[in-house]
Design an enzyme around this catalytic site. Structure first.
Site, PDB file in Angstrom:
ATOM      1  N   ASP A 528       0.826  -1.202   0.000  1.00  0.00           N
ATOM      2  CA  ASP A 528       0.000   0.000   0.000  1.00  0.00           C
ATOM      3  C   ASP A 528       0.868   1.263   0.000  1.00  0.00           C
ATOM      4  OD1 ASP A 528      -2.640   1.168   0.251  1.00  0.00           O
ATOM      5  OD2 ASP A 528      -2.102   1.688   2.306  1.00  0.00           O
ATOM      6  N   GLU A 557       1.493  -0.141  -4.893  1.00  0.00           N
ATOM      7  CA  GLU A 557       0.377   0.751  -5.176  1.00  0.00           C
ATOM      8  C   GLU A 557       0.951   2.099  -5.578  1.00  0.00           C
ATOM      9  OE1 GLU A 557      -3.530   3.068  -3.440  1.00  0.00           O
ATOM     10  OE2 GLU A 557      -1.851   2.583  -2.131  1.00  0.00           O
ATOM     11  N   ASP A 622     -10.749   2.005  -4.403  1.00  0.00           N
ATOM     12  CA  ASP A 622     -10.444   3.416  -4.161  1.00  0.00           C
ATOM     13  C   ASP A 622     -11.032   4.352  -5.206  1.00  0.00           C
ATOM     14  OD1 ASP A 622      -8.944   3.251  -1.775  1.00  0.00           O
ATOM     15  OD2 ASP A 622      -7.182   2.592  -2.894  1.00  0.00           O
TER      16      ASP A 622
END
Length: 791
Positions: A528, A557, A622
């Protein structure tokens, strides 16, 4: 502007012929300010750059509806960043966003008092920007270069360290005296906030007579791994200088403009900061990506919303178990599986807290549906975090080494990996090594764990074994300001990634977080918010991953041009948001040229081994789902057909196609939390679209059936126009031509192809296409595509 004496005519406008006080120097000096918000992905784009005129900064903006934004320079420099103050006006350093309502074309006027206080006014469009000075020199206008044409640059694209690259440029009119190849080394950190180029070499190019003009060439050996910039400085015989540079294309999510390819000539700016560099990626010669990555079709799961396989572990208000509590209060539980997720403030009956509502999805549910996932054609599962955490999304980690009790046990994770492996499916978990949860034994802000957290009950605990994980400001009186929350979110205390104790816990120790889950069956890691973690951390972390499991896949990410992560020392792949936006916009009707520019950038900038392993997304937890992007609320049937087009492109393009759970049966949803709705299982009262599911399966089967679609190299597009894009793939002696059409009507195009003659078979059962003299005529159906393969 020749000592312009423009005078203010209204509070919104300042024109040269107005009658008022004399002009004032720009209060922020040479700084360029941009409107940066949701309408431009928070990027600093030239289209949203303010121009200083006389007494204020002006911007013409066309927008509709409510917009949130900040005003800032390219670097988000604190002194030049203006957020929303308490009075709704811009305030230097404010964390909140400015909010305004727009209804078309407007002029924004940003002014400052002598004390430095800012005011933003929005009104009708009245400002007339200063036009650029035109170029009339034909020697400059005919200068040309393309990074994708062998005549001008060879070899093509990203290259291993030690490669010598030949650069050539030319022009078609007399007057060009000298060309200089400028090589610079790029430095970028964080989420693109810090970006600069350091001079490395200026090489006088060798002239070569060429018709009426002249050509120039030079060579440069790139000996070290890195991302480089290059451009050409042109000097005319009259002394005028120009920059031959990258184009002005916007790259999704990426701060730097320019998709590479054909160059643009502009007057040499006073500051080289304004030059748009071409990028040259130089990667480690031994950079390897796991071979199986090319063959992946991911199934992307948000575990809490996929399937409830064990109702006994469901979070319940007042239950007294760890999963029944959210920080200092209760969780919320949905009465029915197919309800909409709760969103505070919408009148849905929920409380005022975000991310504390639960449906009961768990690891047992994923195990139960492994055969379904396999039948879809997926052979890898990427799942958002499953480690102990109070929220439904689990990015607020409470224990990196334990599965959340609402999701099951550590043994359930081992069983998931083992059962998946029996079906040829790999499992890739997710976590953040950038921040933890405030409600965790590491931090313990709410006192829900035994004493020993670094911020026990809201007080700094210097004796905590985790104290060195965080940076505290004990002089601050407000507890919320005594520590750094990631991007200001106090529920997510940011870790000091330079802490040796944390690095040991994360990846250095034998039983580190990284090693533990690889030992328990994980096939790799997705990490992340990778840009918020220092590069040297990822370099060490990668070494630890590969030492433990050499064929483990590492996925970052990142949302922007991720070249810096693919140098062989950090990651193998990334969540490909550039692909997502490019393909969604094309499938929604935007020009094929826009999609091609963004995709070609990656083909050129990324090492081929990484390019073939990119996690090619359409929907994510997201961002709004693809179906929402295509207009599910206005024309659902057409939105689903546009989704089919996007999936067709996804399944026929290099990389790893990624299906976000539920997309395959028509699950929609806009911004968070509605993009995280439960999968509509029929036995839970849902209505999955079986016809759409069948089409997804047909396209995944096509990909698996044709190795050329997984392993084939990609050449430059054979044809691109507003509607039709035709691409060529080659694997050994096999060629595949893929064609897509985003029009609602069939389109027929004539395309030059690599083969001289013969027949191309339609892999989806359509009529074969004849090749004559390296040319085909091809009709592409509306909102879909064709795959033509050599026999």
């Amino acid at each position: 502007m020749n000592k312009l004496l423009a005078l203010c005519a209204t509070v919104l406008m300042c024109l040269p012929d107005a009658q008022a006080a004399p002009c004032k120097p720009a209060p922020l000096g040479d700084a360029v300010l941009y409107l940066r918000g949701g309408l431009n992905n928070w990027a600093a784009q030239d289209e949203q750059a303010f121009e200083y005129r006389c007494d204020a900064y002006y911007l013409n903006l066309t927008a509709k509806g409510p917009q949130e934004f900040k005003i800032a320079d390219e670097d988000w420099t604190p002194a030049l960043t203006f957020g929303g103050g308490s009075n709704g006006q811009p305030a230097r350093g404010a964390n909140g966003n400015l909010q305004r309502q727009f209804s078309g074309a407007h002029t924004l006027r940003l002014s400052f008092t002598p004390e430095g206080q800012a005011t933003l006014a929005v009104g009708p469009k009245t400002f007339k920007p200063t036009p650029p000075q035109p170029i009339t020199d034909r020697a400059a206008l005919t200068a040309h270069f393309s990074s994708r044409v062998e005549e001008f640059k060879a070899p093509f694209g990203a290259q291993p360290a030690g490669t010598e690259v030949r650069f050539s440029m030319g022009n078609d009119a007399p007057g060009l005296k000298q060309a200089t190849l400028v090589i610079e080394r790029r430095q970028m950190s964080g989420n693109q906030e810090q970006l600069q180029y350091q001079p490395l070499a200026r090489i006088a190019m060798t002239p070569q007579p060429r018709g009426l003009g002249v050509g120039f060439s030079a060579r440069y050996r790139f000996s070290e791994v890195g991302v480089y910039g290059y451009w050409f400085e042109l000097e005319m015989y009259d002394g005028t200088r120009y920059a031959l540079q990258n184009n002005t294309d916007t790259v999704y999510w990426t701060r730097e403009k320019g998709s590479m390819g054909a160059a643009v000539v502009e007057r040499l700016p006073a500051s080289t900061q304004r030059i748009r560099r071409y990028r040259q990626t130089i990667y480690a010669a031994d950079f390897q990506v796991p071979a199986w990555a090319k063959d992946i079709v991911y199934y992307y799961v948000f575990p809490e919303r996929f399937r409830n396989g064990d109702k006994a572990n469901d979070p319940r208000p007042g239950g007294g178990r760890p999963q029944d509590r959210y920080q200092s209060g209760d969780v919320e539980r949905h009465a029915r599986w197919n309800e909409k997720p709760f969103k505070p403030g919408t009148g849905d009956g929920s409380d005022a807290l975000y991310n504390n509502d639960f449906f009961g999805g768990d690891l047992a549910g994923i195990i139960e549906k492994l055969d379904y996932i396999r039948s879809l054609g997926a052979n890898a599962i990427y799942m958002t975090p499953v480690f102990r955490a109070p929220s439904n999304h689990k990015y607020d980690t409470a224990d990196y080494k334990q599965i959340d009790p609402a999701f099951g046990t550590n043994d359930d994770f081992v069983r998931l990996c083992a059962e998946a492996a029996k079906r040829g499916i790999r499992v890739i978990p997710d976590t953040s090594l950038n921040h933890v949860g405030a409600d965790s034994p590491y931090f313990n802000r709410f006192g829900n764990f035994p004493a020993g957290g670094a911020f026990d009950n809201g007080k700094i605990n210097p004796d905590s074994p985790y104290a060195s994980w965080f940076k505290f400001k004990p002089d601050e009186k407000d507890p919320n300001k005594q520590f750094q929350g990631w991007v200001g979110v106090t529920d997510l205390p940011e870790i000091d990634k330079n802490s040796p104790a944390f690095r040991a816990y994360a990846y250095r120790d034998k039983d580190s977080v990284t090693n533990l889950w690889l030992d328990r069956g994980a096939a790799g890691w997705r990490m992340d918010v990778a840009p918020w973690v220092p590069d040297d951390f990822w370099r060490e972390w990668r070494q630890a991953v590969k030492a433990k499991k050499p064929d483990a896949l590492t996925v970052a990410e990142t949302w922007f041009d991720s070249s810096k992560y693919f140098l062989g020392d950090m990651f193998d792949s990334t969540m490909n948001y550039i692909f997502r936006n490019a393909v969604l916009d094309y499938a929604a009707g935007k020009p094929g040229t826009l999609m091609a520019a963004n995709l070609e950038l990656m083909r050129e900038a990324y090492p081929p081994q990484a390019f073939s392993a990119l996690m090619n997304l359409l929907s994510t937890h997201d961002q709004p789902r693809a179906l929402h992007h295509f207009g599910e609320d206005t024309d659902l049937a057409q939105a689903k057909q546009r989704l089919r087009l996007a999936v067709f492109f996804q399944m026929t393009y290099p990389g790893s196609p990624t299906i976000y759970y539920g997309d395959e049966v028509g699950l929609g949803g806009g911004e968070d939390p509605f993009n995280r709705a439960p999968y509509p299982w029929a036995d839970e009262g849902g209505q999955p679209d079986e016809a759409l599911l069948a089409d997804f399966k047909r396209l995944t089967q096509l990909r698996h059936a044709l190795p050329v679609l997984r392993h084939g190299t990609l050449a430059a597009p054979l044809h691109v126009d507003a509607n039709v894009v035709v691409l060529a793939r080659q694997h050994g002696a096999t060629w595949a031509l893929t064609a897509t059409n985003n029009s609602t009507s069939p389109r027929t195009v004539t395309v030059n192809v690599p083969m001289a003659s013969g027949t191309l078979n339609d892999a989806l059962g359509g009529a074969p296409v004849s090749v004559q003299n390296h040319q085909i005529q091809l009709t592409v159906p509306p909102l879909f595509g064709r795959v033509l393969v050599t026999p």
